[in-house]
Design a protein around this motif. Structure first.
Motif, PDB file in Angstrom:
ATOM      1  N   ALA A 189      26.392 -72.280 -51.025  1.00  0.00           N
ATOM      2  CA  ALA A 189      27.182 -72.955 -52.056  1.00  0.00           C
ATOM      3  C   ALA A 189      27.318 -74.451 -51.796  1.00  0.00           C
ATOM      4  CB  ALA A 189      28.561 -72.314 -52.155  1.00  0.00           C
ATOM      5  N   LYS A 190      27.305 -74.855 -50.533  1.00  0.00           N
ATOM      6  CA  LYS A 190      27.517 -76.259 -50.178  1.00  0.00           C
ATOM      7  C   LYS A 190      26.217 -77.056 -50.195  1.00  0.00           C
ATOM      8  CE  LYS A 190      31.921 -75.659 -49.409  1.00  0.00           C
ATOM      9  NZ  LYS A 190      32.952 -76.238 -50.309  1.00  0.00           N
ATOM     10  N   VAL A 191      25.121 -76.423 -49.792  1.00  0.00           N
ATOM     11  CA  VAL A 191      23.809 -77.083 -49.779  1.00  0.00           C
ATOM     12  C   VAL A 191      22.856 -76.168 -50.548  1.00  0.00           C
ATOM     13  CG1 VAL A 191      21.998 -78.108 -48.349  1.00  0.00           C
ATOM     14  CG2 VAL A 191      24.352 -78.016 -47.494  1.00  0.00           C
ATOM     15  N   PRO A 192      22.762 -76.348 -51.869  1.00  0.00           N
ATOM     16  CA  PRO A 192      22.049 -75.405 -52.734  1.00  0.00           C
ATOM     17  C   PRO A 192      20.613 -75.073 -52.329  1.00  0.00           C
ATOM     18  CG  PRO A 192      23.333 -76.927 -54.052  1.00  0.00           C
ATOM     19  CD  PRO A 192      23.435 -77.412 -52.639  1.00  0.00           C
ATOM     20  N   GLU A 210      28.137 -78.882 -41.391  1.00  0.00           N
ATOM     21  CA  GLU A 210      29.237 -77.997 -41.015  1.00  0.00           C
ATOM     22  C   GLU A 210      30.593 -78.685 -41.211  1.00  0.00           C
ATOM     23  OE1 GLU A 210      28.866 -76.030 -37.244  1.00  0.00           O
ATOM     24  OE2 GLU A 210      26.688 -75.846 -37.458  1.00  0.00           O
ATOM     25  N   ASN A 211      30.693 -79.935 -40.787  1.00  0.00           N
ATOM     26  CA  ASN A 211      31.954 -80.659 -40.922  1.00  0.00           C
ATOM     27  C   ASN A 211      32.372 -80.756 -42.381  1.00  0.00           C
ATOM     28  OD1 ASN A 211      32.164 -81.054 -38.179  1.00  0.00           O
ATOM     29  ND2 ASN A 211      31.406 -83.155 -38.212  1.00  0.00           N
ATOM     30  N   SER A 215      35.655 -78.540 -43.704  1.00  0.00           N
ATOM     31  CA  SER A 215      36.743 -79.501 -43.505  1.00  0.00           C
ATOM     32  C   SER A 215      38.082 -79.033 -44.063  1.00  0.00           C
ATOM     33  CB  SER A 215      36.371 -80.844 -44.148  1.00  0.00           C
ATOM     34  OG  SER A 215      36.180 -80.689 -45.555  1.00  0.00           O
ATOM     35  N   GLN A 216      38.055 -78.196 -45.083  1.00  0.00           N
ATOM     36  CA  GLN A 216      39.297 -77.742 -45.698  1.00  0.00           C
ATOM     37  C   GLN A 216      39.790 -76.401 -45.158  1.00  0.00           C
ATOM     38  OE1 GLN A 216      40.874 -79.884 -47.750  1.00  0.00           O
ATOM     39  NE2 GLN A 216      39.132 -81.237 -47.293  1.00  0.00           N
ATOM     40  N   MET A 217      39.063 -75.842 -44.207  1.00  0.00           N
ATOM     41  CA  MET A 217      39.468 -74.548 -43.670  1.00  0.00           C
ATOM     42  C   MET A 217      40.619 -74.700 -42.677  1.00  0.00           C
ATOM     43  SD  MET A 217      36.053 -72.242 -43.101  1.00  0.00           S
ATOM     44  CE  MET A 217      35.134 -71.625 -44.512  1.00  0.00           C
ATOM     45  N   PRO A 218      41.457 -73.661 -42.537  1.00  0.00           N
ATOM     46  CA  PRO A 218      42.558 -73.713 -41.559  1.00  0.00           C
ATOM     47  C   PRO A 218      42.018 -73.917 -40.144  1.00  0.00           C
ATOM     48  CG  PRO A 218      42.796 -71.839 -43.041  1.00  0.00           C
ATOM     49  CD  PRO A 218      41.435 -72.406 -43.295  1.00  0.00           C
ATOM     50  N   ASP A 222      37.427 -69.446 -37.922  1.00  0.00           N
ATOM     51  CA  ASP A 222      36.265 -69.474 -37.030  1.00  0.00           C
ATOM     52  C   ASP A 222      34.994 -69.306 -37.868  1.00  0.00           C
ATOM     53  OD1 ASP A 222      34.781 -69.581 -34.715  1.00  0.00           O
ATOM     54  OD2 ASP A 222      35.010 -67.440 -34.274  1.00  0.00           O
ATOM     55  N   PRO A 223      34.673 -70.310 -38.706  1.00  0.00           N
ATOM     56  CA  PRO A 223      33.525 -70.182 -39.601  1.00  0.00           C
ATOM     57  C   PRO A 223      32.202 -70.302 -38.859  1.00  0.00           C
ATOM     58  CG  PRO A 223      34.412 -72.390 -39.745  1.00  0.00           C
ATOM     59  CD  PRO A 223      35.340 -71.618 -38.849  1.00  0.00           C
TER      60      PRO A 223
END
Length: 250
Positions: A189-192, A210-211, A215-218, A222-223
């Motif tokens: 979804a982030k890099v089609p 990755e950053n 960046s919006q994850m809590p 642990d993504p």
């Protein structure tokens, strides 16, 4: 690094690791699942000399000298004793192979463990059967059917509910999905157009992707890249799947 590039030049090896991945999904033989990741990682590895990554320039800390990756490919520096060194800390070939076998766990990025994996392919005796590809096809259809708004955890649960992957546990299913996501068969979804099968991403590129994605994850999250970045629309790139797995055309 040169050994990996040499191994990846073999079309026979490419065909064999492709068959092994499909057969692994269909039979539950986890040792056969990882070589495809090692092959495509090695296939895209550029010809280069190991170059020390400058951690201080990117506000990142290191603990040991062996933790320093190559600035280009990300492969860690060899240990002083010259033993095999991987992201997971295995120094013994037999131990590393046993870890592949337990759940199909493997590095998503260039790694010394990939050399161990590919050199061991001749010892994997699992035979590919033409009907095995129908399990892969069914798995991809399940992935495609799960709404992309649902989490990776929910996706894994739905894959589990289908009973498509015999003898699999949570770890095996997650690693299977991670491999498919890294190859680009499961879209990002982030890099089609993300595909570790046909593109080389430098160590710094991966850090930046990755950053941005996480960046919006809590902070306690642990993504894992790229699976946790979310699935794109559609969730399966069937064109790329047919490139990597020509058996799907049957």
């Amino acid at each position: 690094m040169q050994k990996l590039r040499t191994l990846a030049a073999s079309h026979m090896l490419r065909d064999r690791v492709t068959e092994l991945f499909i057969a692994s999904i269909a039979t539950g033989v986890r040792r056969a699942m990882t070589p495809i990741m090692a092959y495509y990682s090695a296939c895209n590895l550029p010809d280069h000399t190991w170059e020390r990554f400058d951690f201080s320039a990117h506000n990142r800390l290191i603990r040991f000298d062996a933790d320093i990756p190559c600035a280009i490919c990300g492969i860690f520096h060899r240990s002083p004793a010259g033993r095999d060194f991987s992201n997971y800390g295995f120094f013994d070939r037999a131990e590393q192979i046993a870890d592949f076998d337990r759940a199909g766990r493997c590095s998503m990025t260039p790694d010394y463990s990939h050399l161990i994996d590919l050199e061991d392919v001749p010892n994997i005796t699992l035979a590919y059967q033409t009907e095995h590809v129908e399990v892969l096809r069914a798995l991809l259809k399940v992935i495609e059917s799960v709404p992309v708004t649902l989490s990776t955890t929910e996706l894994q649960k739905q894959v589990s509910a289908t009973k498509l992957m015999p003898k699999s546990n949570l770890a095996a299913r997650i690693w299977c999905l991670r491999i498919l996501a890294e190859l680009g068969v499961v879209t990002n979804a982030k890099v089609p157009k993300y595909s570790g099968a046909f593109h080389f991403y430098s160590y710094l590129q991966r850090i930046e992707m990755e950053n941005e994605a996480f960046s919006q994850m809590p902070h306690r999250a642990d993504p894992v890249w790229p699976l946790s970045a979310g699935r794109g629309q559609p969730a399966v790139n069937w064109s790329l799947a047919h490139q990597i797995f020509p058996q799907l055309a049957a």
